[in-house]
Design a protein around this motif. Structure first.
Motif, PDB file in Angstrom:
ATOM      1  N   ALA A  56       0.849  -1.199   0.000  1.00  0.00           N
ATOM      2  CA  ALA A  56       0.000   0.000   0.000  1.00  0.00           C
ATOM      3  C   ALA A  56       0.878   1.240   0.000  1.00  0.00           C
ATOM      4  O   ALA A  56       1.965   1.251   0.594  1.00  0.00           O
ATOM      5  N   GLY A  57       0.397   2.272  -0.674  1.00  0.00           N
ATOM      6  CA  GLY A  57       1.190   3.479  -0.752  1.00  0.00           C
ATOM      7  C   GLY A  57       0.360   4.737  -0.900  1.00  0.00           C
ATOM      8  O   GLY A  57      -0.762   4.709  -1.410  1.00  0.00           O
ATOM      9  N   LEU A  58       0.919   5.828  -0.432  1.00  0.00           N
ATOM     10  CA  LEU A  58       0.370   7.172  -0.598  1.00  0.00           C
ATOM     11  C   LEU A  58       1.466   8.047  -1.190  1.00  0.00           C
ATOM     12  O   LEU A  58       2.615   8.007  -0.736  1.00  0.00           O
ATOM     13  N   SER A  59       1.132   8.822  -2.200  1.00  0.00           N
ATOM     14  CA  SER A  59       2.101   9.730  -2.792  1.00  0.00           C
ATOM     15  C   SER A  59       1.347  10.862  -3.461  1.00  0.00           C
ATOM     16  O   SER A  59       0.114  10.885  -3.497  1.00  0.00           O
ATOM     17  N   LEU A  87      -3.173  13.729  -4.982  1.00  0.00           N
ATOM     18  CA  LEU A  87      -3.048  12.628  -4.026  1.00  0.00           C
ATOM     19  C   LEU A  87      -3.266  11.308  -4.745  1.00  0.00           C
ATOM     20  O   LEU A  87      -4.304  11.091  -5.369  1.00  0.00           O
ATOM     21  N   ARG A  88      -2.264  10.436  -4.657  1.00  0.00           N
ATOM     22  CA  ARG A  88      -2.323   9.127  -5.301  1.00  0.00           C
ATOM     23  C   ARG A  88      -2.320   8.047  -4.226  1.00  0.00           C
ATOM     24  O   ARG A  88      -1.435   8.012  -3.367  1.00  0.00           O
ATOM     25  N   MET A  89      -3.313   7.177  -4.267  1.00  0.00           N
ATOM     26  CA  MET A  89      -3.440   6.096  -3.296  1.00  0.00           C
ATOM     27  C   MET A  89      -3.530   4.773  -4.046  1.00  0.00           C
ATOM     28  O   MET A  89      -4.252   4.672  -5.042  1.00  0.00           O
ATOM     29  N   HIS A  90      -2.816   3.782  -3.572  1.00  0.00           N
ATOM     30  CA  HIS A  90      -2.928   2.471  -4.204  1.00  0.00           C
ATOM     31  C   HIS A  90      -2.726   1.379  -3.167  1.00  0.00           C
ATOM     32  O   HIS A  90      -2.053   1.576  -2.142  1.00  0.00           O
ATOM     33  N   LEU A 137      -5.324  -5.012  -7.694  1.00  0.00           N
ATOM     34  CA  LEU A 137      -4.815  -3.650  -7.519  1.00  0.00           C
ATOM     35  C   LEU A 137      -5.966  -2.669  -7.496  1.00  0.00           C
ATOM     36  O   LEU A 137      -6.834  -2.696  -8.372  1.00  0.00           O
ATOM     37  N   LEU A 138      -5.959  -1.785  -6.512  1.00  0.00           N
ATOM     38  CA  LEU A 138      -6.926  -0.689  -6.415  1.00  0.00           C
ATOM     39  C   LEU A 138      -6.154   0.617  -6.332  1.00  0.00           C
ATOM     40  O   LEU A 138      -5.147   0.715  -5.607  1.00  0.00           O
ATOM     41  N   SER A 139      -6.601   1.627  -7.065  1.00  0.00           N
ATOM     42  CA  SER A 139      -5.933   2.924  -6.974  1.00  0.00           C
ATOM     43  C   SER A 139      -6.936   4.045  -7.164  1.00  0.00           C
ATOM     44  O   SER A 139      -7.977   3.869  -7.796  1.00  0.00           O
ATOM     45  N   ARG A 140      -6.598   5.173  -6.597  1.00  0.00           N
ATOM     46  CA  ARG A 140      -7.383   6.398  -6.785  1.00  0.00           C
ATOM     47  C   ARG A 140      -6.423   7.577  -6.821  1.00  0.00           C
ATOM     48  O   ARG A 140      -5.536   7.705  -5.975  1.00  0.00           O
ATOM     49  N   GLU A 141      -6.615   8.414  -7.805  1.00  0.00           N
ATOM     50  CA  GLU A 141      -5.850   9.651  -7.901  1.00  0.00           C
ATOM     51  C   GLU A 141      -6.825  10.811  -7.907  1.00  0.00           C
ATOM     52  O   GLU A 141      -7.765  10.844  -8.704  1.00  0.00           O
ATOM     53  N   VAL A 142      -6.611  11.759  -7.002  1.00  0.00           N
ATOM     54  CA  VAL A 142      -7.482  12.927  -6.883  1.00  0.00           C
ATOM     55  C   VAL A 142      -6.632  14.181  -7.066  1.00  0.00           C
ATOM     56  O   VAL A 142      -5.633  14.380  -6.373  1.00  0.00           O
TER      57      VAL A 142
END
Length: 999
Positions: free
Chosen positions: A365-368, A429-432, A448-453
């Motif tokens: 899991a990551g936040l960037s 904000l990128r979350m995966h 894999l799940l991701s969201r970029e806002v």
């Protein structure tokens, strides 16, 4: 049982995942059951042992063989092995990516083996779509650049790190605006209406080049041809750039890396505009339009500054047997050459990987993301006005007011800079999260799940001293804008690796991908405010909105993309390779009858070096022939082109009163479908003299059919006179050559050099089909006022990028242009006709050449990157507008405005500005793009500092060109390339000093 996510593990473990099942098959007498369950009596056990890396990390699937026999085994998931049989002989331990070791057994019953990395082999690992491959196994055109080979340059985004490193990839930074990002084109223009940028994936998740800090990147891989990119369907038409970020690996003590550098910039070249003294000479000579206002002002100098830029990056990483982490934080402050153009950006990042249940389950899991802040964006009129504003004008008049003239395109540049207020804040904000299950060895099931806002706020205000009030009587103007984009993605893949007896190896992939994008925007402006104190923070205080004179609008769009895909990679004895993939994809952007498309690809490779007739040729290290064919698609930018959209307009009398009408604003097209790019690639990879010489050659042919374009239709039956439809085709062909040499390699000194060359030709084959037709061409581009002509023609049977205008061949005795008429005969410019226009050149380079060098002497290193573009032209718009005597009536002019033209005489004072071939100049250039000198001192062993490197660099050091503008590196994207815009932000030379610290 252990499992490792590809983007968060070392190359040795990548190979473990790919090859462990093959090794199991190769040694059936020593299966994992044999090792893990150890159902063997102690009397038959000859040797127990463990194989680890230099950092203590277990090596999974290493081969342990008794030399000269078939007795062998492989290491288990903890690096352990048990070898049965004799206790005599020599043990051979090997694994891809490591130096093979031979150890005499001598009756030993236990052994611990430490394998050393073979960096040469590790460098051959490349990232491909949804996985990795050894470079030796590639059947497509893929280029990989590791961090140690990045261009060491201050860059706004990831593309700058590989500028000049990848044949066929054009990376252009046309100006020094701190808000600018790189323009990239891979293998030419393949579309008319859609974007030309490659797909960018950051650790498998879509993003942009500036979505990640350049300091946080470990590797960049470029999928160049259709057979490599087809696994991404419609998103892969322009190629794919895969960015892999830094990770922690296995058991690792906490380490801290600090990278910091500061830099300053100087304008690379100034346009030679007349100084105040030169201008006053023209006033004395009585030139029409020249006027003396009593001052001497260097307007360009007044708006410029010496920018100071600074970047600080800190990276913390470490890990245990089950958990790894990496946390990084970057801060960058970049000023521009023009005052008040400062941008501050932070890049936070956190990534954690955890393994459970004997590594059968892995969670990553990551936040960037980033946060970017700046004041007012660069106003294109500031630089242009600084060039042409009368140098005898004072900055302010006797009353302390800005000197202003009520004329369009002629502004006091300092007033534009200082009488505006603004703030822009952008947050990405990128979350995966990835869950990987390995139920049996060699089988990975991944979700894999991701969201970029992305959110952006913009506020802007022009004070009552701005020309919008002093000239246009707006009495204070304000605007506010918000933008939000949310991109959601989920992907599910199953991947299986298996090696079979007889030298057969198979990798099979199947997957599902779902993407949704939602974009929202809101804008409002107002003017006539009671005071400047409100700025843009009290929009209701202005009266223009109440009077119906201001703007209020909102917008939202949404679209989805769904794909099913699969791929098989087959390898026989390291000689013959086959890769085949297919993607079935659906998009909401297309018509009801064509929502889905299918995109297949196939490629083959033949490793000739492994054949008996070449295996013993000692000077030949490697030789592989490959060929591939793939189909990809193109998605248009607008998600509603296939639909019948409505808007408000006009009035109708209904129910006793006039009512605003709801009416159709476009024609629906249920047949709107994908553009299809069909690409053939033939390549050759080679290496000689133990890889002292290596390289590759690729030839490609790209045919894009069903081009999306706007066509004229009749009304009725259509409700509008244009429709967006598919018709026409484009062809691109090219050759790419990459060569790498190690001319010198001694204990103290090494010289590495690389040259790559690429060429591309394109043709608009057709712009029509049986249903939709055009007149065969369209004119695009703009010279702006006062000339106001199109700059380019896109025409069937001709190349994209052609300049289209009047061919000047001379001037007459009065100083007026003489052009070549349609019949090829000279004629005065005053008698010009539309059919006199001709192709004046082309804005796309015929070929590129890049030369990269690295020298290492003991602890010193020197790198020099050079690159050039050749066989193209540039429309020099500044000279076209500012190098004519008639422009004195519009402001300042260039020194050469009064030079002889065609060696005869200056242009006449009454010769109006014209777009003629005289201003379409050869743009060939060769740049010494970057020079970096570094020093890495030897650090004695201590508990604090593990490594230090200090360096200095100069970017955009020198340019060799005959082009007379400020920089020949201009736009090469879209349908109107090669224009040196007169509103262009100037180019800069950058000087940097930096330090890298490891703790």
């Amino acid at each position: 049982m252990k499992n490792y996510h590809l983007k968060n593990l070392s190359k040795k473990r990548i190979f473990s995942m790919m090859m462990i099942s093959a090794l199991c098959t190769a040694y059936p007498s020593s299966s994992f059951a044999d090792v893990s369950e150890v159902q063997i009596t102690m009397q038959t056990v000859a040797l127990k042992g463990q194989v680890v890396t230099e950092s203590g990390e277990p090596v999974i699937g290493a081969s342990v063989m008794l030399k000269g026999t078939s007795n062998g085994t492989i290491t288990d998931l903890d690096g352990n092995f048990i070898l049965n049989g004799t206790s005599k002989g020599t043990l051979v331990i090997s694994f891809i990516g490591y130096i093979t070791q031979e150890i005499p057994m001598n009756g030993k019953t236990s052994l611990k083996v430490v394998l050393k990395e073979d960096t040469k082999t590790l460098d051959e690992v490349v990232v491909i779509g949804y996985g990795t491959q050894r470079k030796e196994e590639l059947t497509s055109s893929v280029m990989s650049v590791k961090a140690e080979n990045f261009v060491q340059v201050t860059t706004p985004d990831a593309a700058g790190l590989i500028k000049g490193k990848v044949a066929g990839l054009s990376v252009i930074n046309p100006d020094a605006n701190p808000l600018s990002t790189s323009e990239i084109v891979l293998r030419g223009s393949t579309t008319l209406k859609s974007g030309t940028s490659p797909l960018i994936l950051i650790d498998g998740v879509p993003g942009e080049l500036n979505s990640v800090s350049p300091n946080d990147i470990e590797q960049i891989d470029v999928l160049k041809d259709g057979s490599a990119a087809a696994i991404y369907g419609t998103r892969g038409t322009n190629g794919v750039i895969l960015i892999t970020t830094k990770t922690s690996k296995g058991e690792m003590k906490p380490t801290i890396e600090v990278n910091s550098y500061v830099s300053f910039q100087k304008i690379a070249k100034k346009l030679p505009m007349m100084s105040a003294d030169q201008y006053l000479e023209k006033v004395k000579e009585g030139y029409t339009g020249a006027a003396d206002y009593g001052s001497k002002t260097d307007w360009l100098d007044e708006i410029m500054q010496t920018p100071f830029n600074q970047t600080y990056s800190i990276n913390l990483r470490g890990g245990s047997k089950n958990t790894n982490y990496i946390a990084s934080f970057d801060y960058a402050s970049n000023e521009g050459l023009v005052k008040r153009s400062k941008v501050e950006t932070i890049f936070p990042r956190l990534n954690v990987t955890h393994r459970m249940f004997d590594n059968r389950l892995k969670i990553d899991a990551g936040l960037s993301g980033y946060q970017q802040s700046y004041g007012i964006p660069y106003n294109t009129n500031v630089y242009q006005s600084a060039l042409i504003y009368n140098p005898t004008e004072p900055i302010k008049d006797e009353n302390g007011k800005w000197t202003e003239v009520a004329r369009d395109l002629y502004y006091n540049p300092l007033a534009l800079l200082n009488e505006t207020q603004g703030k822009n804040d952008a947050t990405n904000l990128r979350m995966h999260a990835t869950v990987t299950v390995t139920p049996i060895e060699g089988l990975d099931i991944k979700w894999l799940l991701s969201r970029e806002v992305y959110n952006k706020f913009s506020g802007y205000y022009e004070t009552k001293n701005h020309r919008s009030t002093t000239i246009q009587n707006k009495n204070g103007y304000a605007s506010r804008e918000t933008h939000k984009n949310q991109a959601d993605m989920t992907e599910f893949t199953i991947q299986y690796n298996k090696a079979f007896k007889g030298g057969h190896s198979l990798n099979a992939l199947a997957g599902y991908s779902w993407n949704k994008n939602n974009n929202q925007e809101a804008f409002m402006d107002n003017y006539n405010f009671p005071t400047d104190d409100y700025s843009y923070n009290n929009m209701a205080a202005g009266t223009a909105l109440k009077d119906g004179k201001a703007t209020e609008k909102t917008y939202q769009e949404e679209y989805k993309l769904v794909g099913y895909f699969g791929r098989i990679n087959y390898n026989y004895q390291g000689k013959y390779y086959l890769s085949a993939s297919i993607r079935h994809e659906g998009s909401s952007k297309f018509g009801a009858d064509h929502k889905w498309g299918t995109f297949p690809a196939v490629s083959i490779g033949w490793n000739l070096k492994e054949e008996s007739f070449l295996k013993n040729v000692n000077f030949l290290s490697f030789l592989k022939l490959r060929a591939g064919y793939g189909i990809t698609g193109t998605i248009p930018g607008n998600p509603y082109l296939s639909l019948n959209t409505l808007d408000l307009g006009g009035y109708g009398y209904y129910g006793g009163q006039w009512t605003t009408l709801l009416r159709a604003s476009s024609n629906p097209n249920p047949d709107l479908r994908w553009e299809k790019k069909k690409e053939t690639n033939i390549g050759l990879d080679f290496a000689f003299f133990n890889d002292r010489i290596s390289g590759s050659i690729d030839w490609y042919n790209r045919d894009t059919d069903d081009l999306i374009w706007d066509y004229t239709v009749s009304v009725p039956p259509y409700v509008k006179n244009t429709i967006t439809a598919n018709a026409g085709s484009i062809r691109n062909r090219g050759l790419e050559v990459s060569l790498n040499f190690i001319p010198v390699k001694t204990k103290s000194f090494t010289w590495d050099t690389g040259i790559n060359f690429s060429t591309n030709t394109n043709e608009l084959v057709s712009l029509s089909n049986g249903k939709y037709s055009s007149n065969g061409y369209t004119d695009l581009g703009d010279t702006y006022a006062p000339i106001q002509q199109k700059t380019h023609r896109v025409q069937e049977g001709m190349a994209i990028g052609n300049f289209w205008g009047y061919k000047s061949i001379d001037i007459d005795e009065n100083g007026h242009w003489i052009i070549e008429g349609a019949d090829g005969k000279p004629k005065p410019i005053a008698e010009q006709q539309a059919d006199d226009k001709k192709v004046l050149g082309n804005g796309l380079p015929d070929w590129y050449l890049n030369w990269n060098n690295t020298f290492r002497y003991k602890q010193f290193d020197l790198s020099i990157t050079m690159r050039g573009a050749f066989g193209f032209q540039i429309l020099n718009m500044p000279e076209m507008n500012y190098a004519a005597p008639v422009s004195l009536g519009l402001g300042n002019v260039m020194e050469k405005a009064f030079d002889n033209v065609y060696g005869k005489r200056p242009l006449a004072a009454d010769q109006e500005l014209q777009y003629v071939s005289y201003y379409v100049q050869d743009g060939d250039y060769w740049k010494i793009d970057n020079l970096t000198i570094g020093y890495t001192p030897v650090i004695k062993e201590n508990k604090w500092i593990k490594g230090v490197r200090v360096y200095g660099s100069i970017s955009n050091l020198a340019t060799i060109t005959k082009y007379s503008g400020i920089d020949p590196e201009v736009n090469v994207t879209g349908l109107t390339p090669g224009v040196d815009n007169m509103y262009r932000y100037p180019s800069a030379r950058t000087f940097s000093i930096g330090v890298n610290l490891n703790f």
